[in-house]
Design an enzyme around this catalytic site. Sequence first.
Site, PDB file in Angstrom:
ATOM      1  N   PRO A   1       4.500  -0.043 -48.240  1.00  0.00           N
ATOM      2  CA  PRO A   1       5.912  -0.408 -48.132  1.00  0.00           C
ATOM      3  C   PRO A   1       6.780   0.487 -49.028  1.00  0.00           C
ATOM      4  O   PRO A   1       6.301   1.101 -49.976  1.00  0.00           O
ATOM      5  CB  PRO A   1       5.934  -1.861 -48.632  1.00  0.00           C
ATOM      6  N   CYS A   2       8.056   0.512 -48.708  1.00  0.00           N
ATOM      7  CA  CYS A   2       9.045   1.236 -49.507  1.00  0.00           C
ATOM      8  C   CYS A   2       9.006   0.705 -50.937  1.00  0.00           C
ATOM      9  O   CYS A   2       8.901  -0.509 -51.109  1.00  0.00           O
ATOM     10  CB  CYS A   2      10.418   1.020 -48.893  1.00  0.00           C
ATOM     11  N   PRO A   3       9.049   1.512 -51.944  1.00  0.00           N
ATOM     12  CA  PRO A   3       9.255   2.963 -51.998  1.00  0.00           C
ATOM     13  C   PRO A   3       7.959   3.753 -52.158  1.00  0.00           C
ATOM     14  O   PRO A   3       7.987   4.929 -52.502  1.00  0.00           O
ATOM     15  CB  PRO A   3      10.097   3.128 -53.257  1.00  0.00           C
TER      16      PRO A   3
ATOM     17  N   ASP B   1       6.129   2.833 -42.683  1.00  0.00           N
ATOM     18  CA  ASP B   1       7.341   2.163 -43.165  1.00  0.00           C
ATOM     19  C   ASP B   1       8.566   2.741 -42.459  1.00  0.00           C
ATOM     20  O   ASP B   1       8.828   3.936 -42.559  1.00  0.00           O
ATOM     21  CB  ASP B   1       7.468   2.347 -44.674  1.00  0.00           C
TER      22      ASP B   1
END
Length: 80
Positions: free
Chosen positions: A14-16, A41
């Site tokens: 997932p981000c970041p 993502d």
Amino acid sequence: MPDYDAELNAIGLPCPLPVLRIRKALQTLEGGQTLYVVATDPDSLKDVEAFTRITENELLEAREEESKYHFVIRKGMTPK
């Protein structure tokens, strides 16, 4: 598939995390070498574009294919 100097699998991150892993992977490369990245993502598309712009690395390719995002990044010649 073309030859790259390094590859990074960021699938499921997932981000970041994709951008953080890209930054780390680029630190291992010499200026002018290329990194191939695949991520899932959806935010990675805009995040990678912004990252390469502010770090003076070159985004050679950015595409979406079958819900995966593929990037080719050339490390800039100046350290960032």
